[in-house]
Write an enzyme that holds these catalytic residues in place. Structure first.
Site, PDB file in Angstrom:
ATOM      1  N   SER A   1       0.607  -1.138  -0.160  1.00  0.00           N
ATOM      2  CA  SER A   1       0.005  -0.101  -0.090  1.00  0.00           C
ATOM      3  C   SER A   1       0.949   1.357  -0.084  1.00  0.00           C
ATOM      4  CB  SER A   1      -1.016   0.139   1.055  1.00  0.00           C
ATOM      5  OG  SER A   1      -1.565   1.354   1.509  1.00  0.00           O
TER       6      SER A   1
ATOM      7  N   TYR B   1      -1.821   5.462  -4.729  1.00  0.00           N
ATOM      8  CA  TYR B   1      -2.857   6.665  -4.563  1.00  0.00           C
ATOM      9  C   TYR B   1      -2.019   7.810  -5.253  1.00  0.00           C
ATOM     10  CZ  TYR B   1      -5.909   4.395  -1.165  1.00  0.00           C
ATOM     11  OH  TYR B   1      -6.998   3.410  -0.604  1.00  0.00           O
TER      12      TYR B   1
ATOM     13  N   THR C   1      -5.316   2.839  -7.290  1.00  0.00           N
ATOM     14  CA  THR C   1      -6.865   2.849  -6.718  1.00  0.00           C
ATOM     15  C   THR C   1      -7.554   4.176  -7.140  1.00  0.00           C
ATOM     16  OG1 THR C   1      -5.666   1.563  -4.897  1.00  0.00           O
ATOM     17  CG2 THR C   1      -7.836   2.461  -4.628  1.00  0.00           C
TER      18      THR C   1
ATOM     19  N   LYS D   1      -7.471  -0.389 -10.005  1.00  0.00           N
ATOM     20  CA  LYS D   1      -8.013  -0.793  -9.011  1.00  0.00           C
ATOM     21  C   LYS D   1      -9.387  -0.287  -8.499  1.00  0.00           C
ATOM     22  CE  LYS D   1      -7.342  -2.864  -4.267  1.00  0.00           C
ATOM     23  NZ  LYS D   1      -7.952  -1.935  -3.059  1.00  0.00           N
TER      24      LYS D   1
ATOM     25  N   HIS E   1     -13.274  -2.208  -2.619  1.00  0.00           N
ATOM     26  CA  HIS E   1     -12.463  -1.781  -1.604  1.00  0.00           C
ATOM     27  C   HIS E   1     -13.008  -2.503  -0.233  1.00  0.00           C
ATOM     28  CE1 HIS E   1      -9.608   1.654  -0.945  1.00  0.00           C
ATOM     29  NE2 HIS E   1      -9.407   1.183   0.261  1.00  0.00           N
TER      30      HIS E   1
HETATM   31  C1  FNR Z   1      -7.669  -2.008   2.595  1.00  0.00           C
HETATM   32  N1  FNR Z   1      -7.926  -1.991   1.171  1.00  0.00           N
HETATM   33  C2  FNR Z   1      -6.856  -1.038   0.540  1.00  0.00           C
HETATM   34  N2  FNR Z   1      -6.991  -0.615  -0.621  1.00  0.00           N
HETATM   35  C3  FNR Z   1      -6.133   0.044  -1.401  1.00  0.00           C
HETATM   36  O1  FNR Z   1      -6.159   0.093  -2.585  1.00  0.00           O
HETATM   37  N3  FNR Z   1      -5.047   0.855  -0.507  1.00  0.00           N
HETATM   38  C4  FNR Z   1      -5.008   0.638   0.675  1.00  0.00           C
HETATM   39  O2  FNR Z   1      -4.239   1.284   1.556  1.00  0.00           O
HETATM   40  C5  FNR Z   1      -6.045   0.008   1.584  1.00  0.00           C
HETATM   41  N4  FNR Z   1      -6.055  -0.196   3.016  1.00  0.00           N
HETATM   42  C6  FNR Z   1      -6.912  -1.165   3.316  1.00  0.00           C
HETATM   43  C7  FNR Z   1      -6.908  -1.519   4.819  1.00  0.00           C
HETATM   44  C8  FNR Z   1      -7.606  -2.460   5.362  1.00  0.00           C
HETATM   45  C9  FNR Z   1      -7.419  -2.658   6.782  1.00  0.00           C
HETATM   46  C10 FNR Z   1      -8.549  -3.245   4.512  1.00  0.00           C
HETATM   47  C11 FNR Z   1      -9.149  -4.197   5.255  1.00  0.00           C
HETATM   48  C12 FNR Z   1      -8.565  -2.871   3.259  1.00  0.00           C
HETATM   49  C13 FNR Z   1      -8.786  -2.585   0.360  1.00  0.00           C
HETATM   50  C14 FNR Z   1      -8.035  -3.724  -0.118  1.00  0.00           C
HETATM   51  O3  FNR Z   1      -6.846  -3.603  -0.983  1.00  0.00           O
HETATM   52  C15 FNR Z   1      -9.117  -4.948  -0.499  1.00  0.00           C
HETATM   53  O4  FNR Z   1      -9.896  -4.307  -1.794  1.00  0.00           O
HETATM   54  C16 FNR Z   1     -10.179  -5.562   0.215  1.00  0.00           C
HETATM   55  O5  FNR Z   1      -9.507  -5.528   1.454  1.00  0.00           O
HETATM   56  C17 FNR Z   1     -10.473  -6.880  -0.230  1.00  0.00           C
HETATM   57  O6  FNR Z   1     -11.563  -7.393   0.440  1.00  0.00           O
HETATM   58  P1  FNR Z   1     -11.320  -8.619   1.646  1.00  0.00           P
HETATM   59  O7  FNR Z   1     -10.352  -9.540   1.139  1.00  0.00           O
HETATM   60  O8  FNR Z   1     -10.484  -7.919   2.819  1.00  0.00           O
HETATM   61  O9  FNR Z   1     -12.832  -8.952   1.819  1.00  0.00           O
HETATM   62  C1  LAC Z   2      -8.406   2.153   3.696  1.00  0.00           C
HETATM   63  C2  LAC Z   2      -7.340   3.026   2.936  1.00  0.00           C
HETATM   64  C3  LAC Z   2      -6.170   3.386   3.570  1.00  0.00           C
HETATM   65  O1  LAC Z   2      -9.344   1.353   2.934  1.00  0.00           O
HETATM   66  O2  LAC Z   2      -7.277   2.597   1.682  1.00  0.00           O
HETATM   67  O3  LAC Z   2      -8.321   2.365   5.002  1.00  0.00           O
END
Ligand code: FNR
Ligand code: LAC
Length: 354
Positions: free
Chosen positions: A112, A136, A162, A220, A244
């Site tokens: 990330s 980002y 994203t 994404k 997300h």
């Molecule tokens: C995320 N996700 C996420 N996506 C992204 O593009 N950048 C990020 O920094 C984050 N940060 C993030 C933190 C936490 C705690 C979670 C749970 C999710 C979204 C992540 O990449 C992904 O799309 C989802 O988590 C997929 O779903 P599941 O497998 O958690 O159900």
């Molecule tokens: C999140 C951000 C950091 O889902 O993408 O917490």
């Protein structure tokens, strides 16, 4: 000494339960929570269960292989680690622990933008992990360009941009908890991610980014055929169908339900990946049968990390990969790439309690 993996930890759900018992309320709200009424969050898992498998007999020798091609490169299996911010909130091993588990299981790790280690430090510490970088696009475009050249120089192989976070979703569990991110990460004040992400990003910016990037770009956060077409027209190498993890706009479609229209729109031109609610090897089989090239898992890696650091992440990945191999053989697909929609049907139990 760690209490886990215990003899009782055989499934991703076992890790979820164990992680829930040991995480702080703040970390639990950040990781487990979603936007609004969390309808999409819950449906991400339920949507895979609404699909039933149509297995074919005597078609596949056991262990026929989980290999796939992703961005033109052969990979041993189609499971990737989704980018999740601030992994050190969950366990001191943080992203370095996730990367070690990725290396041990030949899993691509997507780091990330808001990781708790720098892209350079992770590359130096775990050079044998195959790494993608989630970007980002920052309001400061100079800083964004520097970040892109740094990750390319440090051996990251793709950029995952994203696009579903112009603003933060309204996450009520997080609002009710005091997320002590700053404390956990050694900063003196909370990190305001929204202050640095560009809320005005446009498709023309994506085209510029693709033109400037030495790495292939995946978009994404696509949930419609319209956006998938735009991603293709603006030079993306792939799209990730994603909401997300239910954290942004509540009541949007689950990945499993949005995937078919995206595959139908651009599957012959781009690599289509999907995430959200993947908890079983059978979920991976269903995603690939719908036309995805690969899947990403978010929360399950964090549950593994919470329970047992890097070893927990590795075990979660091993569980999913063993389930995937088992399901692939039992569904009767000689190779994972032979999966198609003929292996699926709407589940007769959909809508009833499961
Ligand atoms: C995320 N996700 C996420 N996506 C992204 O593009 N950048 C990020 O920094 C984050 N940060 C993030 C933190 C936490 C705690 C979670 C749970 C999710 C979204 C992540 O990449 C992904 O799309 C989802 O988590 C997929 O779903 P599941 O497998 O958690 O159900
Ligand atoms: C999140 C951000 C950091 O889902 O993408 O917490």
């Amino acid at each position: 000494m760690s209490l886990y993996p215990s003899p009782a930890a055989h499934t991703v759900a076992d890790y979820e339960r164990a992680a829930t018992e040991r995480m702080s309320d703040d970390a639990l709200s950040y990781i487990g929570g979603g936007a609004g009424n969390e309808i999409t969050l819950r449906d991400n898992e339920a949507a895979w269960r609404r699909l039933a498998l149509r297995p074919r007999a005597l078609g596949a020798p056991a262990g026929a292989g989980t290999g796939v091609e992703l961005l033109g490169v052969r990979r041993p299996h189609p499971v990737l680690i989704a980018p999740t911010a601030f992994a050190r909130l969950t366990h001191p091993d943080g992203e370095l622990g996730v990367a070690r588990a990725a290396a041990a299981t030949s899993t691509i790790m997507c780091l990330s933008t808001f990781a708790s280690v720098s892209a350079a430090a992770l590359a130096a510490d775990v050079p044998d992990a195959t790494r993608w970088f989630q970007l980002y696009v920052l309001a400061d475009r100079g800083a964004t360009r520097e970040l892109v050249s740094a990750v390319a120089a440090h051996g990251y192989e793709a950029l995952v941009v994203t696009v579903d976070r112009p603003v933060l979703g309204i996450r009520e569990r997080e609002l009710r908890a005091v997320v002590r991110e700053a404390e956990a990460l050694g900063h003196d004040r909370p990190i305001d991610t929204s202050a640095v992400i560009d809320p005005q990003l446009r498709w023309s910016d994506i085209e510029q980014l693709v033109a400037d990037s030495p790495l292939p770009v995946l978009i994404k956060g696509v949930l419609t055929a319209e956006d998938a077409h735009l991603a293709a027209e603006h030079g993306a190498a792939g799209v990730i169908v994603s909401n997300h993890g239910g954290r942004q706009l509540d009541t949007v479609l689950a990945g499993a339900d949005a995937l078919p229209e995206v595959v139908d729109a651009v599957g012959d031109r781009l690599d289509v990946l999907v995430d959200g609610g993947i908890r079983r090897g059978t979920d991976v089989v269903k995603a690939l049968a719908l036309g995805a090239r690969a899947v990403l898992i978010g929360r399950p890696t964090l549950w593994g990390l919470a329970v047992d650091g890097s070893a927990g992440v590795q075990r979660v990945l091993e569980i999913l990969l063993a389930e995937l191999e088992n399901a692939l053989t039992l569904v009767g697909a000689p190779r994972i790439t032979d999966l198609d929609r003929s292996f699926l049907t709407a589940a007769p139990w959909a809508g009833s309690a499961r």
